[in-house]
Design a protein around this motif. Structure first.
Motif, PDB file in Angstrom:
ATOM      1  N   MET A 165      -7.320   5.100   4.141  1.00  0.00           N
ATOM      2  CA  MET A 165      -8.004   4.045   4.869  1.00  0.00           C
ATOM      3  C   MET A 165      -8.150   4.429   6.349  1.00  0.00           C
ATOM      4  O   MET A 165      -9.203   4.230   6.944  1.00  0.00           O
ATOM      5  N   ALA A 166      -7.115   4.992   6.930  1.00  0.00           N
ATOM      6  CA  ALA A 166      -7.177   5.397   8.334  1.00  0.00           C
ATOM      7  C   ALA A 166      -8.211   6.496   8.535  1.00  0.00           C
ATOM      8  O   ALA A 166      -8.964   6.490   9.517  1.00  0.00           O
ATOM      9  N   ALA A 167      -8.268   7.458   7.624  1.00  0.00           N
ATOM     10  CA  ALA A 167      -9.203   8.569   7.738  1.00  0.00           C
ATOM     11  C   ALA A 167     -10.649   8.106   7.622  1.00  0.00           C
ATOM     12  O   ALA A 167     -11.548   8.701   8.221  1.00  0.00           O
ATOM     13  N   SER A 168     -10.897   7.033   6.865  1.00  0.00           N
ATOM     14  CA  SER A 168     -12.262   6.553   6.679  1.00  0.00           C
ATOM     15  C   SER A 168     -12.699   5.578   7.774  1.00  0.00           C
ATOM     16  O   SER A 168     -13.858   5.179   7.822  1.00  0.00           O
ATOM     17  N   ASP A 169     -11.804   5.199   8.669  1.00  0.00           N
ATOM     18  CA  ASP A 169     -12.116   4.258   9.746  1.00  0.00           C
ATOM     19  C   ASP A 169     -12.691   5.033  10.932  1.00  0.00           C
ATOM     20  O   ASP A 169     -11.987   5.823  11.561  1.00  0.00           O
ATOM     21  N   PRO A 170     -13.954   4.805  11.299  1.00  0.00           N
ATOM     22  CA  PRO A 170     -14.550   5.558  12.410  1.00  0.00           C
ATOM     23  C   PRO A 170     -13.931   5.228  13.777  1.00  0.00           C
ATOM     24  O   PRO A 170     -14.055   6.008  14.717  1.00  0.00           O
ATOM     25  N   ASP A 171     -13.258   4.082  13.895  1.00  0.00           N
ATOM     26  CA  ASP A 171     -12.628   3.710  15.160  1.00  0.00           C
ATOM     27  C   ASP A 171     -11.195   4.211  15.278  1.00  0.00           C
ATOM     28  O   ASP A 171     -10.530   3.980  16.285  1.00  0.00           O
ATOM     29  N   MET A 214       0.840  -1.184   0.000  1.00  0.00           N
ATOM     30  CA  MET A 214       0.000   0.000   0.000  1.00  0.00           C
ATOM     31  C   MET A 214       0.881   1.241   0.000  1.00  0.00           C
ATOM     32  O   MET A 214       1.907   1.261   0.673  1.00  0.00           O
ATOM     33  N   SER A 215       0.403   2.240  -0.663  1.00  0.00           N
ATOM     34  CA  SER A 215       1.140   3.500  -0.653  1.00  0.00           C
ATOM     35  C   SER A 215       0.804   4.269   0.624  1.00  0.00           C
ATOM     36  O   SER A 215      -0.185   3.970   1.305  1.00  0.00           O
ATOM     37  N   GLU A 216       1.598   5.255   0.931  1.00  0.00           N
ATOM     38  CA  GLU A 216       1.353   6.092   2.112  1.00  0.00           C
ATOM     39  C   GLU A 216      -0.004   6.776   2.004  1.00  0.00           C
ATOM     40  O   GLU A 216      -0.751   6.861   2.984  1.00  0.00           O
ATOM     41  N   ALA A 217      -0.353   7.235   0.789  1.00  0.00           N
ATOM     42  CA  ALA A 217      -1.640   7.903   0.575  1.00  0.00           C
ATOM     43  C   ALA A 217      -2.804   6.941   0.812  1.00  0.00           C
ATOM     44  O   ALA A 217      -3.822   7.317   1.409  1.00  0.00           O
ATOM     45  N   GLU A 218      -2.669   5.686   0.363  1.00  0.00           N
ATOM     46  CA  GLU A 218      -3.725   4.693   0.574  1.00  0.00           C
ATOM     47  C   GLU A 218      -3.903   4.383   2.060  1.00  0.00           C
ATOM     48  O   GLU A 218      -5.031   4.238   2.545  1.00  0.00           O
ATOM     49  N   ILE A 219      -2.809   4.302   2.772  1.00  0.00           N
ATOM     50  CA  ILE A 219      -2.879   4.058   4.215  1.00  0.00           C
ATOM     51  C   ILE A 219      -3.571   5.219   4.905  1.00  0.00           C
ATOM     52  O   ILE A 219      -4.450   5.018   5.752  1.00  0.00           O
ATOM     53  N   ASP A 220      -3.189   6.440   4.552  1.00  0.00           N
ATOM     54  CA  ASP A 220      -3.812   7.621   5.154  1.00  0.00           C
ATOM     55  C   ASP A 220      -5.301   7.664   4.856  1.00  0.00           C
ATOM     56  O   ASP A 220      -6.117   7.978   5.730  1.00  0.00           O
TER      57      ASP A 220
END
Length: 75
Positions: A9-15, A1-7
């Motif tokens: 995914m993290a931003a869209s995780d409500p937890d 995963m790229s850094e942007a994809e990780i960011d």
């Protein structure tokens, strides 16, 4: 995963809390008198200390302190 994809995914995780500067500001300082370093040890030596579980770095420090004090006493 790229850094942007990780960011993304993290931003869209409500937890997942945001990891902005306010999160890092609340962390305690490392204990005074200790310094984080990088050290290379033989694999068997590291394995020996890790076998006893958590605290292996403290045990390595104790062995080094014992050696240091013995050398200081010897002059």
């Amino acid at each position: 995963m790229s850094e942007a994809e990780i960011d993304e995914m993290a931003a869209s995780d409500p937890d997942h809390p945001g990891l902005d500067d306010t999160v890092w500001a609340g962390l305690d300082e490392p204990p005074s008198g200790k310094e984080a370093i990088s050290i290379k040890l033989d694999r068997d030596v590291l394995s020996f200390f890790r076998q006893e579980g958590r605290g292996y770095q403290t045990r390595i420090n104790a062995v080094l302190r014992h050696y240091m004090q013995a050398k200081e006493r010897a002059g």
